[in-house]
Scaffold this motif. Structure first.
Motif, mmCIF file in Angstrom:
data_model
loop_
_atom_site.group_PDB
_atom_site.id
_atom_site.type_symbol
_atom_site.label_atom_id
_atom_site.label_comp_id
_atom_site.label_asym_id
_atom_site.label_seq_id
_atom_site.Cartn_x
_atom_site.Cartn_y
_atom_site.Cartn_z
ATOM 1 N N ASP A 158 3.375 -1.976 -5.417
ATOM 2 C CA ASP A 158 2.014 -2.371 -5.062
ATOM 3 C C ASP A 158 0.983 -2.006 -6.118
ATOM 4 O O ASP A 158 -0.207 -1.934 -5.829
ATOM 5 N N VAL A 159 1.444 -1.757 -7.342
ATOM 6 C CA VAL A 159 0.533 -1.354 -8.413
ATOM 7 C C VAL A 159 0.716 -2.266 -9.623
ATOM 8 O O VAL A 159 1.829 -2.585 -10.006
ATOM 9 N N VAL A 160 -0.415 -2.683 -10.192
ATOM 10 C CA VAL A 160 -0.409 -3.418 -11.457
ATOM 11 C C VAL A 160 -1.095 -2.519 -12.468
ATOM 12 O O VAL A 160 -2.189 -2.011 -12.228
ATOM 13 N N PHE A 168 -4.291 -1.176 -7.242
ATOM 14 C CA PHE A 168 -3.457 -1.011 -6.057
ATOM 15 C C PHE A 168 -3.768 -2.105 -5.043
ATOM 16 O O PHE A 168 -4.919 -2.504 -4.877
ATOM 17 N N ASN A 169 -2.756 -2.554 -4.330
ATOM 18 C CA ASN A 169 -2.942 -3.445 -3.187
ATOM 19 C C ASN A 169 -3.046 -2.568 -1.957
ATOM 20 O O ASN A 169 -2.121 -1.851 -1.627
ATOM 21 N N ALA A 170 -4.200 -2.657 -1.254
ATOM 22 C CA ALA A 170 -4.400 -1.736 -0.134
ATOM 23 C C ALA A 170 -5.188 -2.314 1.032
ATOM 24 O O ALA A 170 -6.069 -1.642 1.511
ATOM 25 N N PRO A 171 -5.034 -3.413 1.653
ATOM 26 C CA PRO A 171 -4.283 -4.585 1.231
ATOM 27 C C PRO A 171 -5.039 -5.424 0.210
ATOM 28 O O PRO A 171 -4.462 -6.284 -0.431
ATOM 29 N N ARG A 172 -6.331 -5.216 0.027
ATOM 30 C CA ARG A 172 -7.014 -5.922 -1.062
ATOM 31 C C ARG A 172 -6.888 -5.074 -2.319
ATOM 32 O O ARG A 172 -6.602 -3.881 -2.263
ATOM 33 N N ILE A 197 -0.939 11.986 -13.463
ATOM 34 C CA ILE A 197 -1.539 10.990 -12.573
ATOM 35 C C ILE A 197 -0.479 10.145 -11.880
ATOM 36 O O ILE A 197 -0.542 9.957 -10.653
ATOM 37 N N ASP A 198 0.507 9.641 -12.615
ATOM 38 C CA ASP A 198 1.561 8.844 -11.980
ATOM 39 C C ASP A 198 2.296 9.658 -10.921
ATOM 40 O O ASP A 198 2.595 9.158 -9.834
ATOM 41 N N ARG A 199 2.603 10.901 -11.234
ATOM 42 C CA ARG A 199 3.297 11.759 -10.266
ATOM 43 C C ARG A 199 2.445 11.966 -9.018
ATOM 44 O O ARG A 199 2.964 11.961 -7.902
ATOM 45 N N LEU A 200 1.148 12.145 -9.200
ATOM 46 C CA LEU A 200 0.256 12.326 -8.060
ATOM 47 C C LEU A 200 0.271 11.092 -7.160
ATOM 48 O O LEU A 200 0.468 11.195 -5.947
ATOM 49 N N PHE A 201 0.096 9.915 -7.746
ATOM 50 C CA PHE A 201 0.065 8.679 -6.949
ATOM 51 C C PHE A 201 1.396 8.415 -6.252
ATOM 52 O O PHE A 201 1.433 8.093 -5.072
ATOM 53 N N GLY A 236 0.826 -1.202 0.000
ATOM 54 C CA GLY A 236 0.000 0.000 0.000
ATOM 55 C C GLY A 236 0.858 1.248 0.000
ATOM 56 O O GLY A 236 1.915 1.280 -0.588
ATOM 57 N N ILE A 237 0.398 2.259 0.708
ATOM 58 C CA ILE A 237 1.116 3.522 0.744
ATOM 59 C C ILE A 237 2.434 3.315 1.476
ATOM 60 O O ILE A 237 2.504 2.690 2.511
ATOM 61 N N ASP A 238 3.498 3.865 0.911
ATOM 62 C CA ASP A 238 4.830 3.740 1.479
ATOM 63 C C ASP A 238 4.924 4.633 2.706
ATOM 64 O O ASP A 238 5.030 5.850 2.598
#
Length: 80
Positions: free
Chosen positions: A52-54, A68-72, A38-42, A2-4
């Motif tokens: 954690d991203v596909v 995103f895995n967050a955790p699901r 968008i990528d920069r924002l995330f 998830g979020i680092d």
């Protein structure tokens, strides 16, 4: 996952301020919008880990731009 959580809040906030200052409405295609905004924002502003991203994951007959895995798994589809 998830979020680092090692991403520093202040660093992410400064990155967001820089992105806002840089951003100008422009005619961007979907790929450029994702790459430049968008990528920069995330990843730079919200602190998500790229691990954690596909990208472009198939789901329910469509493709999610980001999963995103967050955790699901959370799927995000951008309209472009």
């Amino acid at each position: 996952m998830g979020i680092d959580m090692t991403a520093d809040y202040e660093e992410c906030r400064r990155n967001l301020e820089r992105l806002i200052a840089w951003y100008e409405p422009a005619h961007r295609n979907e790929a450029n919008t994702r790459f430049q905004v968008i990528d920069r924002l995330f990843f730079e502003c919200l602190g998500w880990s790229k691990d954690d991203v596909v990208m472009e994951e198939h789901h329910a007959g469509e493709y999610a731009d980001y999963s995103f895995n967050a955790p699901r798994r959370i799927c995000i589809r951008t309209q472009g």
